[in-house]
Motif scaffolding. Structure first.
Motif, PDB file in Angstrom:
ATOM      1  N   LEU A 170       0.862  -1.124   0.048  1.00 53.81           N
ATOM      2  CA  LEU A 170       0.116  -0.029   0.031  1.00 53.81           C
ATOM      3  C   LEU A 170       0.892   1.329   0.063  1.00 53.81           C
ATOM      4  O   LEU A 170       0.427   2.299  -0.302  1.00 53.81           O
ATOM      5  CB  LEU A 170      -0.750   0.018   1.357  1.00 53.81           C
ATOM      6  N   TRP A 171       2.129   1.069   0.373  1.00 55.25           N
ATOM      7  CA  TRP A 171       3.066   2.218   0.421  1.00 55.25           C
ATOM      8  C   TRP A 171       2.971   3.162  -0.853  1.00 55.25           C
ATOM      9  O   TRP A 171       2.685   4.289  -0.574  1.00 55.25           O
ATOM     10  CB  TRP A 171       4.331   1.819   0.691  1.00 55.25           C
ATOM     11  N   PRO A 172       3.038   2.853  -2.219  1.00 55.31           N
ATOM     12  CA  PRO A 172       3.035   3.557  -3.117  1.00 55.31           C
ATOM     13  C   PRO A 172       1.627   4.363  -3.294  1.00 55.31           C
ATOM     14  O   PRO A 172       1.894   5.640  -3.705  1.00 55.31           O
ATOM     15  CB  PRO A 172       3.057   2.672  -4.497  1.00 55.31           C
ATOM     16  N   ALA A 186       1.688   7.254  -0.639  1.00 54.91           N
ATOM     17  CA  ALA A 186       2.643   8.209  -0.946  1.00 54.91           C
ATOM     18  C   ALA A 186       1.920   9.090  -2.018  1.00 54.91           C
ATOM     19  O   ALA A 186       2.142  10.477  -2.069  1.00 54.91           O
ATOM     20  CB  ALA A 186       3.942   7.845  -1.291  1.00 54.91           C
ATOM     21  N   LEU A 187       1.319   8.345  -2.938  1.00 53.86           N
ATOM     22  CA  LEU A 187       0.694   9.165  -4.153  1.00 53.86           C
ATOM     23  C   LEU A 187      -0.413   9.937  -3.580  1.00 53.86           C
ATOM     24  O   LEU A 187      -0.805  11.060  -3.592  1.00 53.86           O
ATOM     25  CB  LEU A 187       0.158   7.944  -5.080  1.00 53.86           C
ATOM     26  N   ALA A 188      -1.076   9.326  -2.437  1.00 49.65           N
ATOM     27  CA  ALA A 188      -2.457  10.273  -1.907  1.00 49.65           C
ATOM     28  C   ALA A 188      -1.749  11.313  -1.279  1.00 49.65           C
ATOM     29  O   ALA A 188      -2.362  12.538  -1.418  1.00 49.65           O
ATOM     30  CB  ALA A 188      -3.085   9.382  -0.919  1.00 49.65           C
ATOM     31  N   GLY A 189      -0.885  11.158  -0.429  1.00 48.45           N
ATOM     32  CA  GLY A 189       0.006  12.311   0.240  1.00 48.45           C
ATOM     33  C   GLY A 189       0.379  13.637  -0.697  1.00 48.45           C
ATOM     34  O   GLY A 189       0.190  14.621  -0.739  1.00 48.45           O
TER      35      GLY A 189
END
Length: 364
Positions: free
Chosen positions: A28-30, A33-36
Motif C-alpha cells: 500500500l505504500w505507493p 505516498a501518491l495520496a499524500g
C-alpha cells in the motif's frame, strides 16, 4: 502447566500478524505516498490527475466486468439449434437450396466471441498486464481470454477446411471468394489493439473477426440461392476429422506436459489458461461437429456412424460439465489438491480416440 505452550503460540501468531502487516504496508505504500502527494497539489493539477484516475478506474471496472461475465455461455448450445433436414446445396421443395449448418455454427461462434462478449486478448488493459506481468502468468483475469482463444482455434481450423475442401469440388475448382476472405480474417493476430508499436493506427482483432461473420453469411446466402458449392463427400469428412484429431492431439500434449512437470496444485498460475483453452477448443468443436453430422447426414447414415457419433457427443458434453471455480494442477497421486489438467487431458484423449475410430470406419 499450559502457559508456556499458549505463550509459544501467541508469539507465533503475533509474528505472523506483524509479517502480514509489513507485506500489506509495502503493497500500500505507493498508494499512500501518491495520496499524500495529491493532497499537496493545486486545484488544477488535482483536477487533471483526478480525471486520469477516474478514466483508469472506469477502464479497470469495464475490464473486470468483461473478464468475469461470460455472456451467452452455454455448454449445451448445440442442442438448442434447429436441425436442418436437407444436405447443404441440395434443392428443396420451394426451389431454394439448403444452407450449411457448419457455416452457420462457425459464424455463431465468432459472434459469441466478439459481439456477445468483448474480445479480451486485444483489450489494452489485458495487453498491459499486472504491473507489466502478462495476465496469463497470473491467477487473475485470464480464464475468459484463454477460453475465447480455444474457441477461436476450432473456428480457424474449420474455416481452413471450408476453403481447402468443402467449398470447392474435389479441390480442383476455383476457391470460393467469401470463404477465402473469412479464412484470411480468422487467421489475423489475436492480440491487436487500435495502436501498435510505434503507435501506428491498426484495425483491431475483433473487427477482422466480425468481417468473417459477414463473409460466412454471404456464402450461406449464395448456397441457399444455389449459386455456391458445398462438397459433402466422404473423403472431405475424413480429412476434416484428421485435422481436428491432430489439433486436439497437440492440445493433449500441452496438458500432459503441464500436468507432469509443474505440479503446483492451486498455485500453478498457468494451469488455468491451459485448462480453459482446452475447454474452449472442445466447446467450439462440440457445436461444429454437431453441425458436421447434419451436413454429412448421408455419409453418416451410409456408414452407420450414428452410435459412434452419439458417443463422441457424450464425451464432449461430459467434458464441458467440468467447470471448477479454481483450477488445480496437483500431482496425480496426491490426495489434497485435485488435478484438473489431467482430468481435462483424459477427456481430450477420449474425444480424439472417438475421432480416430470414426475416421477408420470412413476410410475402409
Amino acid at each position: 502447566m499450559f502457559d508456556p505452550v499458549i505463550e509459544f503460540f501467541e508469539r507465533i501468531f503475533n509474528a505472523l500478524g506483524r509479517g502480514i502487516g509489513v507485506v500489506i504496508s509495502f503493497l500500500l505504500w505507493p498508494f499512500v505516498a501518491l495520496a499524500g502527494w495529491y493532497r499537496r497539489r493545486g486545484f488544477l493539477l488535482k483536477a487533471i490527475v483526478g480525471g486520469i484516475l477516474v478514466v483508469f478506474v472506469g477502464l479497470y471496472g469495464y475490464f473486470f466486468w468483461q473478464t468475469q461475465v461470460w455472456s451467452g455461455f452455454d455448454p449445451d448450445y448445440p442442442a438448442k439449434r434447429e436441425i436442418m433436414a436437407v444436405t447443404p446445396g441440395a434443392q428443396q421443395a420451394d426451389g431454394t437450396c439448403a444452407p450449411s449448418a457448419m457455416v452457420s455454427v462457425t459464424s455463431d461462434l465468432i459472434d459469441f466471441n466478439v459481439n456477445e462478449n468483448a474480445w479480451i486478448s486485444s483489450m489494452i488493459l489485458y495487453k498491459a498486464g499486472l504491473f507489466g506481468v502478462d495476465w496469463d502468468h497470473t491467477p487473475f483475469f485470464d480464464n475468459k481470454a484463454a477460453f475465447q482463444r480455444g474457441v477461436n482455434q476450432a473456428i480457424r481450423r474449420t474455416t481452413v477446411e471450408f476453403v481447402d475442401t468443402l467449398g470447392r469440388v474435389r479441390g480442383t475448382s476455383q476457391v470460393d471468394g467469401d470463404l477465402q476472405d473469412a479464412r484470411g480474417a480468422m487467421q489475423f493476430d489475436e492480440y491487436t489493439w487500435y495502436l501498435s508499436w510505434p503507435f501506428l493506427p491498426k484495425t483491431p482483432t475483433p473487427s477482422f473477426y466480425r468481417s468473417a461473420i459477414a463473409d460466412l453469411a454471404a456464402f450461406n446466402t449464395r448456397l441457399e440461392n444455389c449459386s455456391a458449392i458445398y462438397d459433402a463427400r466422404t473423403d472431405n469428412l475424413v480429412q476434416f476429422l484428421d485435422r481436428i484429431a491432430s489439433d486436439v492431439g497437440s492440445t493433449s500434449a500441452i496438458l500432459r506436459d503441464r500436468s507432469e512437470n509443474y505440479n503446483g496444485g492451486w498455485f500453478d498460475t498457468r494451469a488455468d489458461d491451459r485448462f480453459w483453452f482446452s475447454y474452449g477448443q472442445l466447446y467450439g468443436y462440440y457445436g461444429i461437429l454437431k453441425a458436421t453430422r447434419e451436413d454429412f447426414r448421408d455419409v453418416v447414415a451410409q456408414r452407420n456412424l450414428g452410435q459412434l457419433w452419439d458417443d463422441m457427443d457424450e464425451q464432449l458434453s461430459a467434458a464441458l460439465k467440468i467447470q471448477p471455480f479454481i483450477i488445480s494442477n496437483g500431482n496425480e497421486s496426491g490426495w489434497i489438491m485435485p488435478t484438473h489438467l489431467a482430468t481435462m487431458g483424459f477427456y481430450v484423449l477420449r474425444f480424439r480416440s472417438n475421432l480416430v475410430e470414426i475416421r477408420g470406419i470412413l476410410d475402409r
